[in-house]
Design a protein around this motif. Sequence first.
Motif, PDB file in Angstrom:
ATOM      1  N   TRP A 219       0.836  -1.203   0.000  1.00 15.62           N
ATOM      2  CA  TRP A 219       0.000   0.000   0.000  1.00 15.62           C
ATOM      3  C   TRP A 219       0.870   1.252   0.000  1.00 15.62           C
ATOM      4  CZ3 TRP A 219      -4.709   1.826  -0.840  1.00 15.62           C
ATOM      5  CH2 TRP A 219      -5.064   3.069  -0.318  1.00 15.62           C
ATOM      6  N   ARG A 220       1.905   1.284   0.813  1.00 15.10           N
ATOM      7  CA  ARG A 220       2.762   2.470   0.876  1.00 15.10           C
ATOM      8  C   ARG A 220       3.489   2.692  -0.442  1.00 15.10           C
ATOM      9  NH1 ARG A 220       5.488   2.348   6.960  1.00 15.10           N
ATOM     10  NH2 ARG A 220       3.518   2.367   8.120  1.00 15.10           N
ATOM     11  N   LEU A 221       3.941   1.620  -1.062  1.00 14.78           N
ATOM     12  CA  LEU A 221       4.622   1.760  -2.351  1.00 14.78           C
ATOM     13  C   LEU A 221       3.667   2.278  -3.416  1.00 14.78           C
ATOM     14  CD1 LEU A 221       6.719  -1.540  -2.394  1.00 14.78           C
ATOM     15  CD2 LEU A 221       7.616   0.783  -2.163  1.00 14.78           C
ATOM     16  N   ALA A 222       2.464   1.728  -3.453  1.00 12.84           N
ATOM     17  CA  ALA A 222       1.491   2.134  -4.471  1.00 12.84           C
ATOM     18  C   ALA A 222       1.078   3.588  -4.289  1.00 12.84           C
ATOM     19  CB  ALA A 222       0.272   1.220  -4.417  1.00 12.84           C
ATOM     20  N   THR A 223       0.799   3.993  -3.058  1.00 14.17           N
ATOM     21  CA  THR A 223       0.359   5.368  -2.836  1.00 14.17           C
ATOM     22  C   THR A 223       1.504   6.362  -3.065  1.00 14.17           C
ATOM     23  OG1 THR A 223       0.700   5.030  -0.442  1.00 14.17           O
ATOM     24  CG2 THR A 223      -1.542   4.782  -1.295  1.00 14.17           C
ATOM     25  N   ALA A 224       2.737   5.937  -2.823  1.00 17.04           N
ATOM     26  CA  ALA A 224       3.875   6.807  -3.151  1.00 17.04           C
ATOM     27  C   ALA A 224       3.948   7.028  -4.658  1.00 17.04           C
ATOM     28  CB  ALA A 224       5.173   6.195  -2.638  1.00 17.04           C
ATOM     29  N   SER A 225       3.656   5.977  -5.437  1.00 14.51           N
ATOM     30  CA  SER A 225       3.634   6.097  -6.888  1.00 14.51           C
ATOM     31  C   SER A 225       2.555   7.079  -7.336  1.00 14.51           C
ATOM     32  CB  SER A 225       3.391   4.715  -7.524  1.00 14.51           C
ATOM     33  OG  SER A 225       3.124   4.826  -8.897  1.00 14.51           O
ATOM     34  N   VAL A 226       1.397   7.018  -6.686  1.00 16.71           N
ATOM     35  CA  VAL A 226       0.306   7.938  -7.027  1.00 16.71           C
ATOM     36  C   VAL A 226       0.714   9.382  -6.713  1.00 16.71           C
ATOM     37  CG1 VAL A 226      -2.069   8.600  -6.483  1.00 16.71           C
ATOM     38  CG2 VAL A 226      -1.470   6.182  -6.713  1.00 16.71           C
ATOM     39  N   ARG A 227       1.351   9.594  -5.584  1.00 19.11           N
ATOM     40  CA  ARG A 227       1.800  10.948  -5.241  1.00 19.11           C
ATOM     41  C   ARG A 227       2.803  11.470  -6.270  1.00 19.11           C
ATOM     42  NH1 ARG A 227       1.466   8.849   0.008  1.00 19.11           N
ATOM     43  NH2 ARG A 227       3.670   8.317   0.039  1.00 19.11           N
ATOM     44  N   ASP A 228       3.695  10.585  -6.733  1.00 18.13           N
ATOM     45  CA  ASP A 228       4.650  10.995  -7.773  1.00 18.13           C
ATOM     46  C   ASP A 228       3.919  11.444  -9.036  1.00 18.13           C
ATOM     47  OD1 ASP A 228       6.761  10.429  -6.126  1.00 18.13           O
ATOM     48  OD2 ASP A 228       7.276   8.510  -7.063  1.00 18.13           O
TER      49      ASP A 228
END
Length: 461
Positions: A219-228
């Motif tokens: 979840w943290r990796l995916a949401t970091a990608s969305v923020r990018d």
Amino acid sequence: MSKALSDVLREWMPHQRWFGGKGREWADVTEDGFFLSRSEPVLSVHRVRVTYADGGGETYLVPLSWRAHPDEELSSAFVGAVPAKGADGEDRENYCYDAMRDRDSTPPWLAHLVSASTVGPMHFHPAGAATIPEGVPGDVVSTEQSNTSLVYGQDAIFKLFRRLEPGLNPDVEIGEALRRTDNPYIAPLLGYIEIDEDGAEPATAAMLQTFVRGASDGWRLATASVRDLYAEGDLHADEVGGDFAADSERLGSATASVHADLARVLDTEPADREWFAATARAMTDRLESALAVVPQLEEHLAGLRAIYTAVADSPEEVVRQRVHGDFHLGQVLRTATGWVVLDFEGEPARPLAERRQLDSPLRDIAGMLRSFDYAARHMLVEQPDDSQRAYRAQEWAVRNRGAFCAGYSAASGIDPCGDSPLLRAFEADKAVYECVYEARNRPNWLMIPLQSLTRLAAGAG
């Protein structure tokens, strides 16, 4: 001590994250316990049986550590003071603490597993030739909710199942089965603990797994990608440095591998027409119940009922098998070598017998697809009227949902995300569940599942 301890637990338990009866009035509470270790501090384990005023009841597992004097360093783990008689016959108090938060009381769990002990009603089962660490304390994992976990150094993680139900927990059952397959996408089971339950089938009290070192939460990796992606106003999802699609594709492949091994070592059964009909009925019933909580579902009612009717009439060939049951990005870890799937116990709120039933792998696929939607749209809650951000969220979700399905298909030879009425219904059913959860807990997040239902009910991909 029993009555005094029961009174202390009555006050303490409703404030614990793992207690599932919050808001319900207690009619009665009883406990029975035994000593797991008499060294300092003394460690006891208690089965606490709560009966509710509105009917029904639950049994919880509560390990306690005991000290003759208050310990300031353990103030956050303090449960209560219980009257006792000293060796000299004088009245005094014993101070009990949540043993899962008292590091000094954590080593006995693994010592008993190594010895394959039986202590009172509790039976310890090491798994095969597993190497279990000894003599090290466990550190509590603060993010746990329905259970409580301890990490022992860098080698093992211990999960205590707080709510006891007769029968083998699916996390142990599936973990033991997959351990025999050497599947590379799981954390191997090292052992488990059972406790006798009043003549019924023993309940699973705890399990021990290999600790996954240096891993990152999906979840943290995916949401970091969305923020990018949101931060790059003029780039598409496949052009951003934090593009997640390759990870999503590898996760699809890992999921297919786990499903294949589950089908190989545990029971399977072709789904018959009655199963399709029963599945559609259950989804419809959940929808009707959800309407009372989320009136906004009314506008999607006709479309959702049509989705569920299509399941009852579906010509799909489905082989039912054991599945994860609660699959989302928070249940997977990425390591340097790939993905690891965790927590095969299913939805903890559902009865254990239901969680052990055979189901379609499409339920897991739907859960992960819903998780991609959530990851993409969680930041829209802050700016619900930002059409540019909403467009980019949809772009990210479509890209990663597609990558996940491509990875699954390449590994299994089965396209899980084709024109499947059952998959669409599983997604819709999950979104309805999410609507109820958000309405009760995070009303400003309700827009996320409602927007997904607009897409699903309209028949879009």
